[in-house]
Design a protein around this motif. Structure first.
Motif, PDB file in Angstrom:
ATOM      1  N   GLU A  84       0.873  -1.161   0.000  1.00 65.70           N
ATOM      2  CA  GLU A  84       0.000   0.000   0.000  1.00 65.70           C
ATOM      3  C   GLU A  84       0.913   1.213   0.000  1.00 65.70           C
ATOM      4  O   GLU A  84       1.683   1.417   0.927  1.00 65.70           O
ATOM      5  CB  GLU A  84      -0.911  -0.011   1.225  1.00 65.70           C
ATOM      6  CG  GLU A  84      -1.892  -1.180   1.237  1.00 65.70           C
ATOM      7  CD  GLU A  84      -2.805  -1.141   2.446  1.00 65.70           C
ATOM      8  OE1 GLU A  84      -2.659  -0.206   3.258  1.00 65.70           O
ATOM      9  OE2 GLU A  84      -3.651  -2.038   2.569  1.00 65.70           O
ATOM     10  N   CYS A  85       0.834   2.007  -1.054  1.00 64.46           N
ATOM     11  CA  CYS A  85       1.823   3.058  -1.262  1.00 64.46           C
ATOM     12  C   CYS A  85       1.467   4.334  -0.506  1.00 64.46           C
ATOM     13  O   CYS A  85       0.296   4.681  -0.353  1.00 64.46           O
ATOM     14  CB  CYS A  85       1.953   3.366  -2.751  1.00 64.46           C
ATOM     15  SG  CYS A  85       2.550   1.959  -3.704  1.00 64.46           S
ATOM     16  N   SER A  86       2.507   5.032  -0.066  1.00 58.91           N
ATOM     17  CA  SER A  86       2.342   6.315   0.601  1.00 58.91           C
ATOM     18  C   SER A  86       1.885   7.372  -0.399  1.00 58.91           C
ATOM     19  O   SER A  86       2.056   7.204  -1.613  1.00 58.91           O
ATOM     20  CB  SER A  86       3.675   6.747   1.228  1.00 58.91           C
ATOM     21  OG  SER A  86       4.136   5.781   2.149  1.00 58.91           O
ATOM     22  N   TRP A 122       3.314   8.233  -4.112  1.00 62.87           N
ATOM     23  CA  TRP A 122       3.889   7.037  -4.714  1.00 62.87           C
ATOM     24  C   TRP A 122       2.786   6.259  -5.428  1.00 62.87           C
ATOM     25  O   TRP A 122       1.636   6.261  -4.995  1.00 62.87           O
ATOM     26  CB  TRP A 122       4.545   6.155  -3.651  1.00 62.87           C
ATOM     27  CG  TRP A 122       5.752   6.779  -3.016  1.00 62.87           C
ATOM     28  CD1 TRP A 122       5.766   7.824  -2.133  1.00 62.87           C
ATOM     29  CD2 TRP A 122       7.114   6.413  -3.217  1.00 62.87           C
ATOM     30  NE1 TRP A 122       7.050   8.131  -1.763  1.00 62.87           N
ATOM     31  CE2 TRP A 122       7.904   7.277  -2.415  1.00 62.87           C
ATOM     32  CE3 TRP A 122       7.749   5.439  -3.984  1.00 62.87           C
ATOM     33  CZ2 TRP A 122       9.294   7.184  -2.371  1.00 62.87           C
ATOM     34  CZ3 TRP A 122       9.133   5.345  -3.939  1.00 62.87           C
ATOM     35  CH2 TRP A 122       9.891   6.213  -3.145  1.00 62.87           C
ATOM     36  N   CYS A 139       6.265   0.150  -4.885  1.00 63.47           N
ATOM     37  CA  CYS A 139       5.790   1.516  -5.058  1.00 63.47           C
ATOM     38  C   CYS A 139       6.856   2.322  -5.792  1.00 63.47           C
ATOM     39  O   CYS A 139       8.048   2.156  -5.536  1.00 63.47           O
ATOM     40  CB  CYS A 139       5.486   2.146  -3.706  1.00 63.47           C
ATOM     41  SG  CYS A 139       4.239   1.245  -2.751  1.00 63.47           S
ATOM     42  N   GLU A 151       6.500  -1.392   0.436  1.00 67.32           N
ATOM     43  CA  GLU A 151       5.969  -0.743   1.635  1.00 67.32           C
ATOM     44  C   GLU A 151       5.074  -1.645   2.471  1.00 67.32           C
ATOM     45  O   GLU A 151       4.386  -1.193   3.362  1.00 67.32           O
ATOM     46  CB  GLU A 151       5.187   0.514   1.242  1.00 67.32           C
ATOM     47  CG  GLU A 151       6.059   1.569   0.590  1.00 67.32           C
ATOM     48  CD  GLU A 151       5.376   2.915   0.498  1.00 67.32           C
ATOM     49  OE1 GLU A 151       4.266   3.057   1.024  1.00 67.32           O
ATOM     50  OE2 GLU A 151       5.963   3.816  -0.104  1.00 67.32           O
TER      51      GLU A 151
END
Length: 257
Positions: free
Chosen positions: A11-13, A16, A25, A147
């Protein structure tokens, strides 16, 4: 025995973008233009590494991220250095071989007598060229990172976006070991490089410091041709690290620990 490796769902920040194919990511930085070593450190400071493009699908994904945000012929650093007199080129992140090269528009990586750092040149939304430039030149930066978080009891791999579980329950049969992995959504371990092999050996020592344990891995020769291949990698992953014995003596061994 080695129970298996589990791919981490990323799960990308914010800022990203998730690359579904690799589970990593990716972020394209518009500024600053910097030299290769500085770009490498910048990505490391972001918790990642300079982008590693392993096939045409990912190359097209990167082109999609660049899109119309940057001018044609703009350049972005890739995560490896090129030496024209070396037989093997390695990605800086995990020391795996560079096997795919995008060279649609006259890049100099193939047969070029030039040493330097690799860039991807944005030609248009559907094509690019990989080139080699002096590492002191300036280009934009594309970083990549994983991530996800590993479940309790699992070890995050330093050299792939997976989690590792070392199971000390004695599993004599390779197929049963694999089934034990698959029940929990994993599979037996694939080792991609010497650096990853060294990391696994260190983790084995931590998992069972008082005794020498043997762990099943995903390398096997169960195919009709009897050729050793990894379970979850394409055929071009040819990394092996055989013990001090002749490969001929392994002719009856179809599954490897």
């Amino acid at each position: 025995m080695l129970w298996g490796t589990c791919s981490v769902e990323s799960e990308c920040s914010p800022g990203w973008s998730v690359n579904v194919a690799s589970g990593t990511c990716v972020k394209v930085f518009s500024q600053p233009r910097i030299q290769w070593e500085h770009a490498k450190k910048m990505c490391e400071d972001e918790g990642g590494y300079l982008v590693k493009i392993i096939d045409s699908q990912m190359n097209n994904y990167i082109l999609g991220l660049i899109g119309d945000k940057f001018p044609l012929q703009d350049t972005f650093w890739l995560g490896f250095k090129y030496y024209f007199d070396m037989d093997t080129i390695l990605w800086a992140h995990d020391e795996t071989k560079v096997r795919y090269i995008a060279n649609d528009h006259g890049g100099v990586l193939l047969g070029g007598r030039k040493t330097g750092c690799a860039q991807i040149k944005y030609v248009n939304h559907s094509s690019s060229s990989w080139i080699v430039e002096d590492c002191q030149h300036y280009a934009r930066v594309i970083c990549e990172r994983g991530e996800g978080h590993c479940p309790v009891g699992w070890v995050p791999s330093k050299y792939s976006d997976t989690c590792l579980l070392f199971n000390d329950n004695r599993l004599h049969d390779w197929q049963r070991a694999r089934e034990a992995c698959q029940v929990i959504g994993a599979d037996l371990l694939t080792i991609q490089s010497q650096a990853m092999q060294d990391f696994i050996m260190d983790q084995m020592s931590l998992a069972s410091p008082a005794r020498r344990m043997r762990y099943w891995i995903g390398l096997n020769a169960l195919n009709p041709e009897g050729i050793y291949t990894w379970l979850d990698q394409p055929p071009e992953n040819d990394f092996t690290s055989w013990a001090n014995t002749s490969i001929d003596s392994l002719s009856s061994a179809r599954c490897i620990w």
